[in-house]
Write an enzyme that holds these catalytic residues in place. Structure first.
Site, PDB file in Angstrom:
ATOM      1  N   ASP A 118       0.933  -1.325   0.246  1.00 18.48           N
ATOM      2  CA  ASP A 118       0.149   0.621  -0.127  1.00 18.48           C
ATOM      3  C   ASP A 118       1.162   0.865  -0.103  1.00 18.48           C
ATOM      4  O   ASP A 118       0.086   2.607   0.011  1.00 18.48           O
ATOM      5  CB  ASP A 118      -0.794   0.458   0.987  1.00 18.48           C
ATOM      6  CG  ASP A 118      -0.401   0.331   2.518  1.00 18.48           C
ATOM      7  OD1 ASP A 118       0.744   0.407   2.473  1.00 18.48           O
ATOM      8  OD2 ASP A 118      -1.422   1.027   2.932  1.00 18.48           O
ATOM      9  N   GLU A 119       2.204   1.069   0.307  1.00 19.29           N
ATOM     10  CA  GLU A 119       2.967   2.269   0.152  1.00 19.29           C
ATOM     11  C   GLU A 119       3.939   2.110  -0.976  1.00 19.29           C
ATOM     12  O   GLU A 119       4.703   1.233  -1.337  1.00 19.29           O
ATOM     13  CB  GLU A 119       3.711   2.258   0.781  1.00 19.29           C
ATOM     14  CG  GLU A 119       4.415   3.443   2.083  1.00 19.29           C
ATOM     15  CD  GLU A 119       4.704   2.766   2.770  1.00 19.29           C
ATOM     16  OE1 GLU A 119       5.421   2.833   3.558  1.00 19.29           O
ATOM     17  OE2 GLU A 119       4.200   1.434   3.756  1.00 19.29           O
TER      18      GLU A 119
HETATM   19  P1  TTP Z   1       0.272   0.543   6.773  1.00 19.56           P
HETATM   20  O1  TTP Z   1       0.144   1.310   5.780  1.00 19.56           O
HETATM   21  O2  TTP Z   1       0.726   0.621   8.545  1.00 19.56           O
HETATM   22  O3  TTP Z   1      -0.838   0.657   7.903  1.00 19.56           O
HETATM   23  P2  TTP Z   1      -2.666   0.667   7.637  1.00 19.56           P
HETATM   24  O4  TTP Z   1      -2.543   0.991   5.308  1.00 19.56           O
HETATM   25  O5  TTP Z   1      -3.365  -0.254   7.500  1.00 19.56           O
HETATM   26  O6  TTP Z   1      -2.654   2.101   8.090  1.00 19.56           O
HETATM   27  P3  TTP Z   1      -2.764   3.783   7.777  1.00 19.56           P
HETATM   28  O7  TTP Z   1      -3.686   4.901   6.988  1.00 19.56           O
HETATM   29  O8  TTP Z   1      -2.163   4.573   8.962  1.00 19.56           O
HETATM   30  O9  TTP Z   1      -1.684   3.939   6.602  1.00 19.56           O
HETATM   31  O10 TTP Z   1       0.507  -0.973   6.641  1.00 19.56           O
HETATM   32  C1  TTP Z   1      -0.115  -1.095   4.869  1.00 19.56           C
HETATM   33  C2  TTP Z   1      -1.100  -2.872   5.391  1.00 19.56           C
HETATM   34  O11 TTP Z   1      -0.439  -3.857   6.079  1.00 19.56           O
HETATM   35  C3  TTP Z   1      -2.159  -3.310   6.718  1.00 19.56           C
HETATM   36  O12 TTP Z   1      -3.635  -2.081   5.935  1.00 19.56           O
HETATM   37  C4  TTP Z   1      -2.330  -4.201   6.601  1.00 19.56           C
HETATM   38  C5  TTP Z   1      -0.331  -4.901   6.410  1.00 19.56           C
HETATM   39  N1  TTP Z   1       0.187  -4.602   8.105  1.00 19.56           N
HETATM   40  C6  TTP Z   1       0.230  -6.005   8.318  1.00 19.56           C
HETATM   41  O13 TTP Z   1      -0.784  -7.311   7.569  1.00 19.56           O
HETATM   42  N2  TTP Z   1       0.668  -6.828   9.446  1.00 19.56           N
HETATM   43  C7  TTP Z   1       0.835  -5.032  10.065  1.00 19.56           C
HETATM   44  O14 TTP Z   1       1.814  -5.333  11.370  1.00 19.56           O
HETATM   45  C8  TTP Z   1       1.199  -3.897   9.371  1.00 19.56           C
HETATM   46  C9  TTP Z   1       2.076  -2.091   9.604  1.00 19.56           C
HETATM   47  C10 TTP Z   1       0.655  -3.702   8.446  1.00 19.56           C
HETATM   48 MG    MG Z   2      -1.383   3.080   5.011  1.00 14.10          MG
END
Ligand code: TTP
Ligand code: MG
Length: 358
Positions: free
Chosen positions: A105-106
């Protein structure tokens, strides 16, 4: 050196948002992705509604249940996350070949010299956010700055569904106020150690010399010294792991006519070739994927002497591979064509595993 322009994009509550998109009854509710609260699993992520209760990623689901018993616990659908991830990456790649995905997602995108769009990185970031929403119905947040460190911190500031720009003239002031835990590489242990040295913010960090920080934190200490001064020269590194371009199609009805299969392979070869050409990629290995009506799946590959992206070579190769499969005795529910083993000379910046849109 010209000043770089870097965008960091991060989807909001990614897995949880996809669940809310795909299951409207979950919208506005505390959704916790991570399965059964009675199981021993951990939370992957949760919706912003659930975050209000203190639920967060990596927490045991049993703990999440205690904090938020009204939470809706879902197992998650990885295929849907992967699909959204590919869609957003395609958008990134349409602006720059310099894309460094950090997770599904990044990603960082270097838009110093963009392939399209306005020259302003801020406008590009807004365009990317709008296109992501148009294409996936999901929101994200973006940070824009002149290096990776600041762009990543920026994307977190106006989450969810926000944009933050840190221009060079604002960076110093911003970094002085920044709590140390936000610095790249500062985990719980380092944070405690910093606090024992009375380092709470960037301003405190600025008082330490490079030697002192090295003494206390080793190599990362040196990095902190530079980061707090807004210095980070790490390039955006396109993901070198990605090594294939493929297209496949599942049929509404199983197919048993081999000529029809060949027509489909022609279409799939055209699509793969078109994409490979667009990104100036040639590959040595061509793969055919077949899923039979009994769900048995095979892949058969052929390596060619000269790297190629020619639709004829692709088609002839997969057509030959098809003849050697069981298609004369079994009907087929899916066919796929992909190109692998890229020629590194041709591929300055390898793109992602592309899912080619129809
Ligand atoms: P993140 O970008 O860290 O979190 P997010 O997108 O859910 O929330 P934010 O709005 O704060 O960015 O992580 C992306 C995805 O990766 C998240 O939706 C689920 C997965 N993930 C895990 O499975 N375990 C974890 O410990 C983390 C941090 C993320
Ligand atoms: Mg995220």
């Amino acid at each position: 050196m010209t000043q770089r322009k870097i965008i960091h994009v991060d989807m909001d509550a990614f897995f949880a948002q996809v669940e809310q998109r795909d299951h409207p009854e979950l919208r506005g509710k505390p959704v916790i992705v991570g399965g059964d609260p009675r199981s021993r699993g951990v939370v992957s992520t949760c919706s912003y509604e659930a975050r209000k209760f203190g639920v967060h990623s990596a927490m045991p689901t049993s703990h999440a249940y205690r904090l938020c018993p009204q939470g809706i616990f879902v197992r998650g659908n990885f295929e849907a996350y992967r699909e959204a991830s590919q869609q957003i990456r395609e958008i990134f790649y349409s602006y720059s070949p310099l894309v460094e995905p950090l997770s599904l997602d990044e990603a960082y995108i270097d838009v110093t010299d963009p392939l399209q769009g306005p020259p302003s990185a801020t406008f590009i970031a807004e365009e990317i956010r709008a296109k992501i929403f148009q294409k996936t119905n999901l929101t994200c947040s973006a940070g824009v700055s002149y290096n990776k460190f600041l762009a990543k911190i920026a994307s977190d500031i106006n989450k969810p569904n926000g944009l933050t720009v840190i221009t060079p003239d604002k960076a110093q002031e911003f970094l002085k106020a920044l709590p140390v835990k936000k610095f790249f590489g500062v985990g719980k242990v380092t944070q405690k150690k910093m606090e024992s040295l009375r380092i709470f913010t960037g301003a405190d960090l600025l008082k330490y010399s490079k030697e002192q920080l090295y003494f206390h934190f080793g190599k990362s200490g040196e990095a902190f010294y530079h980061y707090v001064r807004g210095e980070d020269n790490r390039p955006v590194e396109p993901n070198r792991e990605r090594k294939s371009i493929g297209k496949e199609r599942t049929f509404p009805k199983d197919i048993s006519d081999v000529n029809e299969m060949l027509d489909i392979l022609k279409y799939l070869s055209d699509k793969v070739s078109e994409y490979a050409e667009k990104y100036s990629i040639k590959g040595y290995t061509i793969t055919l994927k077949v899923k039979y009506s009994d769900f048995k799946q095979i892949t058969r590959s052929q390596t060619v002497e000269q790297p190629t992206n020619s639709t004829n070579v692709l088609y002839e190769t997969v057509a030959e591979l098809l003849q050697k499969s069981e298609v004369y005795t079994k009907s087929v529910r899916l066919l796929g064509v992909s190109l692998h083993n890229f020629d590194s000379k041709d591929t300055k910046n390898e793109p992602i595993q592309l899912t080619i849109p129809f």
